[in-house]
Design a protein around this motif. Sequence first.
Motif, PDB file in Angstrom:
ATOM      1  N   SER A  58      31.368  83.352  53.817  1.00 31.72           N
ATOM      2  CA  SER A  58      30.042  83.747  54.317  1.00 31.72           C
ATOM      3  C   SER A  58      29.530  84.972  53.569  1.00 31.72           C
ATOM      4  O   SER A  58      28.332  85.081  53.284  1.00 31.72           O
ATOM      5  CB  SER A  58      30.081  84.051  55.814  1.00 31.72           C
ATOM      6  N   GLN A  76      25.703  80.789  59.534  1.00 32.91           N
ATOM      7  CA  GLN A  76      26.829  80.391  60.376  1.00 32.91           C
ATOM      8  C   GLN A  76      26.438  80.679  61.825  1.00 32.91           C
ATOM      9  O   GLN A  76      25.798  81.692  62.100  1.00 32.91           O
ATOM     10  CB  GLN A  76      28.071  81.190  59.977  1.00 32.91           C
ATOM     11  N   ASP A 112      25.826  77.282  55.927  1.00 29.55           N
ATOM     12  CA  ASP A 112      27.108  77.917  56.258  1.00 29.55           C
ATOM     13  C   ASP A 112      27.656  77.265  57.521  1.00 29.55           C
ATOM     14  O   ASP A 112      27.091  77.429  58.603  1.00 29.55           O
ATOM     15  CB  ASP A 112      26.909  79.435  56.447  1.00 29.55           C
TER      16      ASP A 112
END
Length: 360
Positions: A64, A114, A195
């Motif tokens: 990430s 994410q 992500d």
Amino acid sequence: MTDPTPHHDGAATAGARPAEVEIRDLTVVYRTEHGDLPAVSHASLDLRAGEITGLVGESGSGKSTLALSLLNAVPAPGRITTGSVEVAGVGDVTRLTGRRLRRTRGSALGYVFQASQNSLNPLKTVGKQLLDLGRSHEVEDLRGLVRRAGDLCERMGLDADRVLDSYQHELSGGMRQRIGIVLALVLNAEVLVLDEPTTALDMISQAAVLDIVRSVHRENGLATLVVTHDMGVVSEIADRLAVMYGGRIVEHGPAGELLRRPSHPYTRALIGATARIVGDPGLARALPGQPPDLTTLARRGCVFRDRCPLAMPVCEESDPALSEWTPGRFRACHAEPAPADRAAAVPAPRTQDDPIGGRP
Ligand SMILES: Nc1ncnc2c1ncn2[C@@H]1O[C@H](COP(=O)(O)OP(=O)(O)OP(=O)(O)O)[C@@H](O)[C@H]1O
Ligand SMILES: [Mg+2]
């Protein structure tokens, strides 16, 4: 566009298309009570139009952090200390600030964060957030924008009218994740970064979302980066794979070849642990040992050596650079790629829908 840097020489992937994104010698550190610790070290990678690149590695490997660097959006206390991220038509995003940086986010680079299923604004409907997004990027044809979002929603299997009129709490986690992808695509970005796009989804929705990502990617000729800890996901969708460990890209190359003949011992272990690829859950073996975190990461030598079956004295001393060991294939390992290494530990695909078998 810059040349590959000397540290990880020749990290550019082989192929005719020019890179949409060139990451070169990128280092990102987080300030901690133990000092500045690198979450990404000297990473170099290209993303090309028409290709899906999978970035894979265990939790904490720096995926990430690397992906956020593409937007120059690493949050404090993180900061980019070396390297560049050249995006075609934009320049080095690590040098952009203010308005130019904000405009680049979204319009040149679509990004699904994410845990994006939790990133919608709870106080505004999805439609209102879509209009905000359009206005912040000075889109003149807002009706066109809504139409495009509606089309994308329908393709994602979402009822566009209902979705645009809903608040976050009225939508399931899977729906919110798909809306995140719609919002990342709606401004026609040429680079798409996802992500962990399917983490919140069950297997069936996961397959559906991957199908849509793949078809939108193809239609629009995007350069797409899919970040995931799940080797099974990337094996189904990626044209290229980059494997991260302890902040390093330890191997990258064409996905089919890399899955069939993994070269780095970490890649082999990761593939061997993925039942979906090995084909037989009984044969899948978990990786021994624990992945490092920033404080336990070796400061000197190869970051994987403590878990590596091939570790040698030199691995204690020097950090292997990523280099091309055979055309188009890159690895960062002191061990010679022996013929036995090349005969992958992956059994031959047995079924027609085996993702590896389907590749050229
Ligand atoms: N804000 C922060 N401050 C300090 N360390 C951080 C911070 N954010 C991340 N890290 C550390 O940096 C390393 C890389 O984190 P990152 O989130 O990039 O990994 P990841 O590969 O995306 O992991 P995951 O699969 O869990 O999402 C980890 O060791 C993490 O603990
Ligand atoms: Mg992550």
